[in-house]
Design a protein around this motif. Structure first.
Motif, PDB file in Angstrom:
ATOM      1  N   SER A 177      -6.143   7.325  -3.813  1.00  0.00           N
ATOM      2  CA  SER A 177      -6.513   7.518  -4.789  1.00  0.00           C
ATOM      3  C   SER A 177      -5.642   8.017  -6.447  1.00  0.00           C
ATOM      4  O   SER A 177      -5.800   8.129  -7.009  1.00  0.00           O
ATOM      5  N   ASP A 178      -4.529   7.995  -5.137  1.00  0.00           N
ATOM      6  CA  ASP A 178      -3.397   8.352  -6.761  1.00  0.00           C
ATOM      7  C   ASP A 178      -2.685   6.889  -6.830  1.00  0.00           C
ATOM      8  O   ASP A 178      -2.351   5.899  -6.076  1.00  0.00           O
ATOM      9  N   PRO A 179      -3.405   6.635  -8.096  1.00  0.00           N
ATOM     10  CA  PRO A 179      -2.589   4.862  -8.542  1.00  0.00           C
ATOM     11  C   PRO A 179      -1.152   4.995  -7.947  1.00  0.00           C
ATOM     12  O   PRO A 179      -0.375   3.732  -7.725  1.00  0.00           O
ATOM     13  N   VAL A 180      -0.003   5.468  -8.121  1.00  0.00           N
ATOM     14  CA  VAL A 180       1.252   5.277  -8.067  1.00  0.00           C
ATOM     15  C   VAL A 180       1.876   5.735  -6.883  1.00  0.00           C
ATOM     16  O   VAL A 180       2.643   4.748  -6.381  1.00  0.00           O
ATOM     17  N   GLN A 181       1.331   6.439  -5.875  1.00  0.00           N
ATOM     18  CA  GLN A 181       1.348   6.822  -4.766  1.00  0.00           C
ATOM     19  C   GLN A 181       1.120   5.721  -3.595  1.00  0.00           C
ATOM     20  O   GLN A 181       1.758   4.847  -2.992  1.00  0.00           O
ATOM     21  N   ARG A 182      -0.387   4.800  -4.402  1.00  0.00           N
ATOM     22  CA  ARG A 182      -0.548   3.877  -3.906  1.00  0.00           C
ATOM     23  C   ARG A 182       0.275   2.858  -4.025  1.00  0.00           C
ATOM     24  O   ARG A 182       0.452   1.900  -2.845  1.00  0.00           O
ATOM     25  N   MET A 183       0.648   2.108  -5.251  1.00  0.00           N
ATOM     26  CA  MET A 183       1.370   1.410  -5.437  1.00  0.00           C
ATOM     27  C   MET A 183       2.689   1.292  -4.828  1.00  0.00           C
ATOM     28  O   MET A 183       3.401   0.127  -3.905  1.00  0.00           O
ATOM     29  N   ILE A 184       3.497   2.577  -4.421  1.00  0.00           N
ATOM     30  CA  ILE A 184       4.786   2.530  -3.704  1.00  0.00           C
ATOM     31  C   ILE A 184       4.285   2.221  -1.743  1.00  0.00           C
ATOM     32  O   ILE A 184       5.300   1.624  -1.231  1.00  0.00           O
ATOM     33  N   TYR A 185       3.223   3.027  -2.015  1.00  0.00           N
ATOM     34  CA  TYR A 185       2.607   2.897  -0.406  1.00  0.00           C
ATOM     35  C   TYR A 185       1.824   1.519   0.208  1.00  0.00           C
ATOM     36  O   TYR A 185       2.668   0.821   1.154  1.00  0.00           O
ATOM     37  N   ASP A 186       1.851   0.500  -0.951  1.00  0.00           N
ATOM     38  CA  ASP A 186       1.478  -0.747  -1.149  1.00  0.00           C
ATOM     39  C   ASP A 186       2.800  -1.337  -0.862  1.00  0.00           C
ATOM     40  O   ASP A 186       3.176  -2.460   0.095  1.00  0.00           O
ATOM     41  N   GLU A 187       4.340  -1.260  -1.612  1.00  0.00           N
ATOM     42  CA  GLU A 187       5.527  -1.768  -1.458  1.00  0.00           C
ATOM     43  C   GLU A 187       5.785  -1.362  -0.603  1.00  0.00           C
ATOM     44  O   GLU A 187       6.143  -2.797   0.243  1.00  0.00           O
ATOM     45  N   ILE A 188       5.792  -0.639   0.037  1.00  0.00           N
ATOM     46  CA  ILE A 188       6.347  -0.341   1.664  1.00  0.00           C
ATOM     47  C   ILE A 188       5.736  -0.684   2.730  1.00  0.00           C
ATOM     48  O   ILE A 188       6.579  -1.565   3.419  1.00  0.00           O
ATOM     49  N   HIS A 189       4.540  -1.673   2.608  1.00  0.00           N
ATOM     50  CA  HIS A 189       3.929  -1.754   3.598  1.00  0.00           C
ATOM     51  C   HIS A 189       3.508  -3.121   3.752  1.00  0.00           C
ATOM     52  O   HIS A 189       3.183  -3.136   4.510  1.00  0.00           O
ATOM     53  N   GLY A 190       3.726  -4.063   2.159  1.00  0.00           N
ATOM     54  CA  GLY A 190       3.916  -5.596   2.455  1.00  0.00           C
ATOM     55  C   GLY A 190       2.670  -5.577   1.686  1.00  0.00           C
ATOM     56  O   GLY A 190       2.446  -6.925   2.185  1.00  0.00           O
ATOM     57  N   TYR A 191       1.966  -5.105   1.237  1.00  0.00           N
ATOM     58  CA  TYR A 191       0.291  -5.269   0.743  1.00  0.00           C
ATOM     59  C   TYR A 191       0.276  -5.703  -1.214  1.00  0.00           C
ATOM     60  O   TYR A 191       0.132  -6.036  -1.568  1.00  0.00           O
ATOM     61  N   SER A 192       2.339  -5.359  -1.912  1.00  0.00           N
ATOM     62  CA  SER A 192       1.918  -6.039  -2.965  1.00  0.00           C
ATOM     63  C   SER A 192       3.332  -7.103  -2.861  1.00  0.00           C
ATOM     64  O   SER A 192       3.419  -7.530  -2.020  1.00  0.00           O
ATOM     65  N   LEU A 193       2.534  -7.922  -4.094  1.00  0.00           N
ATOM     66  CA  LEU A 193       2.852  -9.440  -4.135  1.00  0.00           C
ATOM     67  C   LEU A 193       4.284  -9.668  -4.176  1.00  0.00           C
ATOM     68  O   LEU A 193       5.748 -10.120  -3.894  1.00  0.00           O
ATOM     69  N   THR A 194       4.962  -8.496  -4.901  1.00  0.00           N
ATOM     70  CA  THR A 194       6.524  -8.108  -5.519  1.00  0.00           C
ATOM     71  C   THR A 194       6.985  -7.506  -4.080  1.00  0.00           C
ATOM     72  O   THR A 194       8.321  -6.958  -4.235  1.00  0.00           O
ATOM     73  N   ALA A 195       6.228  -7.334  -2.693  1.00  0.00           N
ATOM     74  CA  ALA A 195       7.067  -6.169  -2.258  1.00  0.00           C
ATOM     75  C   ALA A 195       8.534  -6.703  -1.449  1.00  0.00           C
ATOM     76  O   ALA A 195       8.369  -8.701  -1.747  1.00  0.00           O
ATOM     77  N   ILE A 196       9.384  -5.941  -1.224  1.00  0.00           N
ATOM     78  CA  ILE A 196      10.020  -6.883  -0.338  1.00  0.00           C
ATOM     79  C   ILE A 196      10.861  -5.961   0.799  1.00  0.00           C
ATOM     80  O   ILE A 196      10.273  -4.416   0.642  1.00  0.00           O
ATOM     81  N   ASN A 197      10.863  -7.225   2.015  1.00  0.00           N
ATOM     82  CA  ASN A 197      10.838  -6.160   3.074  1.00  0.00           C
ATOM     83  C   ASN A 197      12.442  -5.035   3.253  1.00  0.00           C
ATOM     84  O   ASN A 197      13.536  -5.145   3.339  1.00  0.00           O
ATOM     85  N   PRO A 198      11.324  -3.541   3.555  1.00  0.00           N
ATOM     86  CA  PRO A 198      12.701  -2.944   3.146  1.00  0.00           C
ATOM     87  C   PRO A 198      13.520  -2.825   4.471  1.00  0.00           C
ATOM     88  O   PRO A 198      15.320  -2.810   3.918  1.00  0.00           O
ATOM     89  N   PHE A 199      14.171  -3.955   5.436  1.00  0.00           N
ATOM     90  CA  PHE A 199      15.039  -3.819   6.224  1.00  0.00           C
ATOM     91  C   PHE A 199      15.585  -4.475   5.252  1.00  0.00           C
ATOM     92  O   PHE A 199      16.661  -5.346   6.538  1.00  0.00           O
ATOM     93  N   LEU A 200      14.841  -5.743   4.835  1.00  0.00           N
ATOM     94  CA  LEU A 200      15.828  -6.994   4.617  1.00  0.00           C
ATOM     95  C   LEU A 200      17.097  -6.243   2.723  1.00  0.00           C
ATOM     96  O   LEU A 200      17.236  -7.042   2.167  1.00  0.00           O
ATOM     97  N   GLU A 201      16.055  -5.349   2.213  1.00  0.00           N
ATOM     98  CA  GLU A 201      16.734  -4.500   1.216  1.00  0.00           C
ATOM     99  C   GLU A 201      17.822  -4.011   1.192  1.00  0.00           C
ATOM    100  O   GLU A 201      17.401  -2.705   2.185  1.00  0.00           O
ATOM    101  N   ASP A 202      19.207  -4.228   0.340  1.00  0.00           N
ATOM    102  CA  ASP A 202      19.850  -3.265   0.305  1.00  0.00           C
ATOM    103  C   ASP A 202      20.066  -1.910  -0.774  1.00  0.00           C
ATOM    104  O   ASP A 202      21.769  -1.133   0.001  1.00  0.00           O
ATOM    105  N   SER A 203      19.761  -1.964  -1.418  1.00  0.00           N
ATOM    106  CA  SER A 203      19.977  -1.740  -2.338  1.00  0.00           C
ATOM    107  C   SER A 203      19.220   0.281  -2.569  1.00  0.00           C
ATOM    108  O   SER A 203      19.605   1.025  -2.823  1.00  0.00           O
ATOM    109  N   SER A 204      18.436   0.455  -1.560  1.00  0.00           N
ATOM    110  CA  SER A 204      17.806   1.882  -1.436  1.00  0.00           C
ATOM    111  C   SER A 204      19.254   2.583  -0.536  1.00  0.00           C
ATOM    112  O   SER A 204      19.543   2.043   0.344  1.00  0.00           O
TER     113      SER A 204
END
Length: 303
Positions: free
Chosen positions: A88-115
């Motif tokens: 129900s929180d737009p920002v927290q949902r956006m982050i959840y979707d990014e992490i779990h691959g539900y966003s069109l702009t998401a990057i696989n966290p296991f292939l992303e080295d900047s974090s």
């Protein structure tokens, strides 16, 4: 804390049965809630209105007239509240979707080295229960009584002490991860069978699994499905007067939810902590829906 840099309408999903461990990725997989959306019986493209309605349907089970103040129902309702707090929180949902691959702009966290890799994870399929990490850094690691394996129960210990535990581990079962990676790893661990370390060492346990590979593979499958759904929508909208994808409007205008970098880091840490709590809920069976039927929420055929 050890920071993270963050550089289908109208359909109903089959509500999940009891989330339980599975030794093989087989038909029993169908009974495991895949994500927060399926907990509410929804798909990942659910609108805020659908999420709210599904949440209230679930919360009807918490009414004392139905539950009789049953402890298991109380635990379930606490879990549902956590799910709804994220979706129900737009920002927290956006982050959840990014992490779990539900966003069109998401990057696989296991292939992303900047974090930054500032969270720790114990690979229980490699752990031999030596207790070394607990002795070196007890503020972060503990040994589970049921399985005799180490767990990182806190992410707020002294980084130097944690590194000492990592360096002195005889089997290299402790890994530094990003907050996003930890979310996916904890999510994966709630799905697989766990046996006591003594049984594993005696050859009576299940074969070792590569939980990193499994978590990354699940992310890729989700992302491929999302991209496929987006492509279908774009084809349907082609030639119409619609200029924006429905998917892009799920969270509203991103400019309305601008956050500082530190706030985004905190939200990422919060997501990782929530994934760990779901794993604990699942282990205790607290994410099991109440057994009794609800007068107004028996059917999901409205939509």
């Amino acid at each position: 804390m050890f920071g993270v840099n963050w550089s289908s309408h109208g359909r109903r999903r089959k509500t999940f049965g009891r989330v339980r461990v599975a030794s093989q990725y087989s038909k029993s997989y169908e009974d495991i809630a895949d994500d927060y959306y399926s907990v509410l019986g929804l798909f990942s493209d659910a609108t805020p209105e659908q999420i709210k309605k599904a949440y209230y349907n679930c919360m009807k089970a918490c009414h004392p007239d139905l539950s009789g103040n049953d402890p298991e129902t109380t635990n379930f309702c606490m879990f549902i509240n956590e799910v709804y707090a994220v979706l129900s929180d737009p920002v927290q949902r956006m982050i959840y979707d990014e992490i779990h691959g539900y966003s069109l702009t998401a990057i696989n966290p296991f292939l992303e080295d900047s974090s930054p890799k500032d969270h720790v994870f114990v690979d229980e399929f490699s752990c031999i229960g030596c207790k070394n990490c607990k002795n070196v850094c007890p503020s972060v690691f503990t040994i589970e009584e049921d399985f005799g394996r180490a767990r990182a129960y806190s992410q707020s210990g002294n980084p130097e002490s944690v590194q000492d535990a990592v360096n002195s581990c005889p089997v290299d079962c402790i890994h530094w991860t990003s907050a996003a990676q930890l979310s996916l790893l904890e999510d994966e661990m709630r799905r697989v069978e766990r046996v006591n370390v003594a049984l594993m060492l005696s050859g009576m346990g299940s074969a070792s699994m590569d939980v990193f590979r499994l978590a990354s593979s699940r992310w890729e499958k989700r992302q491929n499905k999302v991209l496929g759904q987006a492509k279908v929508r774009m084809m349907k909208q082609k030639g119409s007067d619609k200029t924006q994808s429905y998917w892009s409007n799920l969270w509203g205008n991103p400019k309305d939810y601008e956050n500082t970098e530190e706030e985004m880091k905190e939200r990422a840490r919060r997501a990782a902590a929530a994934a760990r709590r779901w794993r604990e809920y699942s282990r205790r069976g607290a994410d099991k829906p109440p057994a009794f039927k609800l007068p107004e929420a028996v059917s999901n055929k409205e939509q």
